[in-house]
Enzyme design. Sequence first.
Site, PDB file in Angstrom:
ATOM      1  N   ASP A 228       0.809  -1.224   0.000  1.00 39.65           N
ATOM      2  CA  ASP A 228       0.000   0.000   0.000  1.00 39.65           C
ATOM      3  C   ASP A 228       0.841   1.273   0.000  1.00 39.65           C
ATOM      4  OD1 ASP A 228      -2.301  -1.555   0.046  1.00 39.65           O
ATOM      5  OD2 ASP A 228      -2.384  -1.594   2.224  1.00 39.65           O
ATOM      6  N   ALA A 229       2.075   1.189  -0.487  1.00 40.75           N
ATOM      7  CA  ALA A 229       2.963   2.355  -0.460  1.00 40.75           C
ATOM      8  C   ALA A 229       3.373   2.816  -1.858  1.00 40.75           C
ATOM      9  CB  ALA A 229       4.205   2.041   0.366  1.00 40.75           C
TER      10      ALA A 229
END
Lengths: 284, 284, 284, 284
Positions: A228-229
């Site tokens: 999720d980065a």
Amino acid sequence: MNKAIITIQCPDQKGIVVTVSDFLYNYQGNILEVDQHVDEEIGMFFMRAAWELDSFALDKESIGSVFKEEVADRFGMSFDLYFNTQKPRMAIFVSKLSHCLFDILSRYYSGQFDVEIPLVISNHLELKKVVTAFRIPFYHLPMDKTNKAAVEQQQIELLKKHNVDFIVLARYMQILSGDFIQSFPNQIINIHHSFLPAFVGAKPYHAAYERGVKIIGATAHYVTEELDAGPIIEQEIARVRHHNSVSDLVQIGQDVEKVVLSKAIKYHLERKVLAYRNKTVIFY
Amino acid sequence: MNKAIITIQCPDQKGIVVTVSDFLYNYQGNILEVDQHVDEEIGMFFMRAAWELDSFALDKESIGSVFKEEVADRFGMSFDLYFNTQKPRMAIFVSKLSHCLFDILSRYYSGQFDVEIPLVISNHLELKKVVTAFRIPFYHLPMDKTNKAAVEQQQIELLKKHNVDFIVLARYMQILSGDFIQSFPNQIINIHHSFLPAFVGAKPYHAAYERGVKIIGATAHYVTEELDAGPIIEQEIARVRHHNSVSDLVQIGQDVEKVVLSKAIKYHLERKVLAYRNKTVIFY
Amino acid sequence: MNKAIITIQCPDQKGIVVTVSDFLYNYQGNILEVDQHVDEEIGMFFMRAAWELDSFALDKESIGSVFKEEVADRFGMSFDLYFNTQKPRMAIFVSKLSHCLFDILSRYYSGQFDVEIPLVISNHLELKKVVTAFRIPFYHLPMDKTNKAAVEQQQIELLKKHNVDFIVLARYMQILSGDFIQSFPNQIINIHHSFLPAFVGAKPYHAAYERGVKIIGATAHYVTEELDAGPIIEQEIARVRHHNSVSDLVQIGQDVEKVVLSKAIKYHLERKVLAYRNKTVIFY
Amino acid sequence: MNKAIITIQCPDQKGIVVTVSDFLYNYQGNILEVDQHVDEEIGMFFMRAAWELDSFALDKESIGSVFKEEVADRFGMSFDLYFNTQKPRMAIFVSKLSHCLFDILSRYYSGQFDVEIPLVISNHLELKKVVTAFRIPFYHLPMDKTNKAAVEQQQIELLKKHNVDFIVLARYMQILSGDFIQSFPNQIINIHHSFLPAFVGAKPYHAAYERGVKIIGATAHYVTEELDAGPIIEQEIARVRHHNSVSDLVQIGQDVEKVVLSKAIKYHLERKVLAYRNKTVIFY
């Protein structure tokens, strides 16, 4: 109209815009769109230009090499060339939730997405009927802890066989391996059901409920190895109130997720997204 | 119109709404507003009612004790009573940034906030002129690492002397001690310049820029001992794009901050916020 | 940094971007920003470019005439040149409502608006104290049906005397005459308290309440002779519900009005607005 | 859980809330939700309550008559009773555009809408395949100026035959006759592709483009005889910019339309909408 699009990244310096404009102009290109951006902090230049091909003095096959020689090499540019005659080929990965899948397929059906969808892959059977109703091949590849590497290998073979350009994880709910991700750099679009960087990881609506937030959101991003980065393409939010339960948040959130994901797909299809580091430049 | 407001919290059970309604009705109260909420997960009941005092059969002073005896004790309620004849007294803490302060003072000036502002406290002198132009006493209490406890003691004495009911940290930029916070439970409103829980702590706009988000936000919350983790009252966001620098984010964000903070103050002033655990019920 | 900005309008044709870019590049201009737009429907081209003046080979005074000769005349361009060394001079017209005025003045105070405010004009006295607290001259020119033409004449003389470049109607509540408007073409910014074209004219919040809308809004636009029909610069909305009274709408709306008006002023100050017909191109 | 819902309208007076609460409480109803609203301007009271049926002392069939006798007649109430055991039956009318239809059907498919869809009616054949893929009967009733009354008669017979409770016009593009509308008072939901009351009538995106607005929107409303003037249920907007063409507006707007229409359907299905005059009370 036959159209070419070029996207460019290079260290910033004087004269880039003029040089690229002159190149297109001198070869009789009718420029349709041109956008540029400088990231002042790191000194990087970004550009996107679209032009009519019909009147262009170079043929499609040689544009890249001529541009490289006359322009790109001089400025240390990396660039990508696209032609609207070649439809991008998109694979969709799903699990059980249908809202994002329906939203994508309805845009595909109505012609809003100029794309080929050669296949949908799922680890579950629930959405098979939906997919086949649109006459798209559906591959059911069940996955558990024991067979993950093998299944990913099957997936990659299917993607290659179908000449897939990019992948959309439409609430796929599985974490891809680093190897898989590296095979499609900045070509895997995920929808995460929170306004990142808040609520990374599993069950973000539960976490949002526990925290008592007044807004929830969704984030479409390119998948990188850190969960999720990756570079964010699009985000949107919705307001919630104290009387909303977790299942209300799930339902309210789904409307945000599907619109955000479809917007991100659209930007990607139109070659409007330039990713670098953990960021995106989006020329919309 | 003379008006009373009651806010109630208790374990959920049958018959609460009926009993409270009957109480108000039987004493000739003309009910103006009534809202209730049940947090199903933890089985807690919340209610807020407002009614006309003029026709009410109980006098102001005895309402509390009669309600306690006839209603509250039976259901194990905690409750608060307010009368619109007593204006809340609000202190404002500021540092150097003026946008939230101006927004609050302009609403105070125009009568939108029904509040007394007996004092503004700052660790800097920059905003003294602004405050005194509104004829509000300004206390300059410079603070550094060596004198923090002593200055907080001075602040508390000033707040007591001025009978302050609640405190607004209008971009105060200092972390309050646990002792200070415990003196004003759920009576200190802070504005944090991010959509919490993203970007807790210092320099959230820098962090947002680094992360490449497409939305920024602001959060008004009650201050608790854990930094930026208190009950959220209000949140709002603004869209940003790749061409926005950190200083653009600061400026775009300021418009969000001031409106969010002023909305939170308004809800608090109108006794519409019921805080519990790290959440709020807001009956707007 | 000394900076020049040029805004351009002309019939669309091939080679404009290249020619303007070449002009700036050949005279050693370091281009900072460049944006262009084509209105395909009417075949008009719009451009805005900003560049560093210090290294520029032409001196400030001759840029206009050289550009005209070498570029503008060839394409039939109209253009405007600005230098960041000359602060725009803005007059504010108000009546009794303070929210927009405070918002503008607080941005002026904090340096967010790079502007001179030589005077505020009002037909009422209510806001005199606010204005003079900011050390800005306040002119009280009461107006009624009998003296409108004469008062407008006084206003125009004041504006000329103070070398005013543009005017902001910060909820001025008076309709300007055609003569007045023609003296400041696309230089008078008004805030109308509805999302135009809905609720043109007086009392839009009352009309919105009567219609039972679920959103209200505000519109900043250039004033033209047709009421509330000038080129729209910025619009924003807020959600309302059935329990909101007209006075709630007024209050909710004021937060939208002030932010929309200030955004429009900011775009105008930064020379980002190109108005044509009843539209605007805004390069933000 | 078996659940009953009552919605109430009557002239405002003291004691209504207490009396209704007492009624439900005395018959052992476990109240799940209760909301009320007073339109102060016209002195009307509105209420919605939901309660558990299993423990209720009255049987389903007699609740209405007992409530009428004991409560409604006393206050001059009109009221409606609903039971969650009876699924509402919804007809959908479409023309050629698929986005709203897909959005509705995907929610129906996933169980988000607790509804029966006995039929879809269209004056065109384009969407037949979509509808039949969901195993819903599709009726093709071509309409032109000469046969409108006859076709409407056929439609009404079909609706009666299928016991339809309410109708959704999912971009149906035809104006219904007064007779038709009167057969379904406040039971026909239309989606209009503008933020009403702006851009009433045909081609609102073209009109929005011509006007140069910075926001576009959509409005779901009950159909009344005056075109686009019925009670508004929900509205939402999206931002647009100068570079957006009419066809961009159409596409951006479709995302707003489908979400707004589906929200309105959801409120209607959950009996949360009380319509009166040209307004709605919505207890969400």
